[in-house]
Design an enzyme around this catalytic site. Structure first.
Site, PDB file in Angstrom:
ATOM      1  N   CYS A  39       0.837  -1.207   0.000  1.00 34.98           N
ATOM      2  CA  CYS A  39       0.000   0.000   0.000  1.00 34.98           C
ATOM      3  C   CYS A  39       0.867   1.250   0.000  1.00 34.98           C
ATOM      4  CB  CYS A  39      -0.920  -0.014   1.217  1.00 34.98           C
ATOM      5  SG  CYS A  39      -1.848   1.515   1.394  1.00 34.98           S
ATOM      6  N   CYS A  77      -0.271   4.137   2.141  1.00 36.18           N
ATOM      7  CA  CYS A  77      -0.070   3.987   3.592  1.00 36.18           C
ATOM      8  C   CYS A  77       1.383   4.253   3.964  1.00 36.18           C
ATOM      9  CB  CYS A  77      -0.390   2.564   4.069  1.00 36.18           C
ATOM     10  SG  CYS A  77      -1.879   1.872   3.397  1.00 36.18           S
ATOM     11  N   ASP A  78       2.312   3.792   3.123  1.00 34.61           N
ATOM     12  CA  ASP A  78       3.716   3.705   3.554  1.00 34.61           C
ATOM     13  C   ASP A  78       4.698   4.589   2.795  1.00 34.61           C
ATOM     14  OD1 ASP A  78       2.916   1.802   5.396  1.00 34.61           O
ATOM     15  OD2 ASP A  78       3.176   0.156   3.984  1.00 34.61           O
TER      16      ASP A  78
END
Ligand code: NAP
Length: 310
Positions: A134, A137-138
């Protein structure tokens, strides 16, 4: 005595929460178990540019918060709980959350799909230590770093473009010599000077120690010549598609060869009367938020008709 709901909705992406809005407005007081990813996959994305009604785009998490609030406004009981087991052998159907049992006259399954992994042991070991599925997200953790994105579809293009906001260099690793991504997304990625492509390449090993520096390099195999080489990098993002979250229903409902719940054509009806499925759990063709929302609406209308017919 266990109270019997008119409808239980399992999953809370665009399909589940749209079903909840329609079922709520039909006065069915839906009980929604939101699952391990409340709001679904859009909560791990940033700008959603293709959901109608938002000419300037909308942030995925904000969109899903609005879906939830709209469902609650019409009486949906939404719970941050995960269903672990179901029993659809007879009506009322049973749904279990831990050791707690719930019953309902009808069910809407909208458990969606999750990111696919390559299946390497080293990938699992280094997940969260340089390996991610993701970007939204990261990506933040990869400021000024060199990262790889695996895949050749829209997901990979989207992840690669997003990562350029943080990383110094983004290399798309694709197993063939052409992308399957839509032209607009390919063009956007390929025109970005931070992005380059490693064609005909497969990652066969990820190297590094999760307790030390995490991922340090990957071993890459040329899919034409078979040559093997090592490539240093700080991160690997997987953008190779998704698989349906249907493990709960295996052996209970008919699933297709890829694990998607089979529904009747032009309907959300599964192989069990009174059990309906909507969104990415039954759609491996379109997989869009708007199509998922549409099928969630269909499922709620079909539930209403099913309950009226009983
Ligand atoms: P996809 O279209 O199925 O593409 C998956 C990609 O990963 C393919 O290029 C595939 O290679 C590669 N791949 C699969 N398994 C692999 C493996 N084990 N090792 C190496 N490579 C592997 O999946 P997607 O990109 O997630 O897109 C799914 C759907 O969502 C599409 O309809 C897409 O249009 C839509 N989508 C839309 C947007 C948007 O509009 N913003 C964003 C994301 C997704 P091959 O090409 O060789 O098969």
């Amino acid at each position: 005595m266990i109270e019997i709901s008119k409808v239980i909705i399992i999953g809370s992406g665009p399909a589940g929460l749209t079903a909840a809005i329609y079922a709520g407005r039909a006065n069915l007081k839906p009980l929604v178990f939101e699952g391990v990813q409340p709001g679904g996959q859009l909560t791990i994305t940033t700008d959603v540019e293709n959901y109608p009604g938002f000419p300037d785009g909308v942030m995925g998490p904000d969109l899903m918060d609005s879906f939830r609030k709209q469902a609650q406004r019409f009486g949906a009981d939404t719970r941050f709980e995960n269903v672990d087991k179901v029993d659809f052998s007879r009506s009322p159907f049973k749904v279990f959350v831990g050791d707690k049992e719930y019953k309902a006259l009808s069910i809407i399954i909208s458990t969606g799909a999750s990111a696919k992994l390559l299946g390497l042991d080293s990938e699992t070991r280094l997940m969260g230590h340089g390996v991610s599925a993701c970007a939204t997200c990261d990506a933040f953790f990869y400021k000024g770093k060199k990262v790889l994105v695996v895949g050749g579809g829209d997901s990979a293009m989207e992840e690669a473009s997003y990562l350029t906001k943080f990383a110094e260099k983004v290399t798309i690793v694709h197993r063939r010599d052409t992308f399957r991504a839509s032209k607009i997304m390919q063009d956007r990625a390929l025109s970005n000077e931070k992005i380059d492509v490693m064609w005909n390449s497969s990652i066969i090993e990820m190297n590094g120690d999760p307790s030390k520096n995490g991922l340090e390099s990957v071993t890459i195999k040329d899919t034409i010549t078979g040559d093997i080489r090592e490539h240093k990098c700080d991160g690997v993002f997987l953008g190779i598609g998704h698989e349906p979250n249907s493990q709960l229903f295996s052996g209970i409902l008919k699933l297709d060869s890829s694990g998607y719940v089979v529904t009747k054509s032009d309907s959300t009806q599964t192989t069990i009367e009174g059990v309906f499925a909507a969104g990415d759990i039954q759609d491996h063709v379109f997989r869009q938020a708007v199509t998922a929302a549409g099928s969630g609406c269909m499922a709620a209308i079909e539930v209403e008709r099913y309950l009226e017919s009983k």
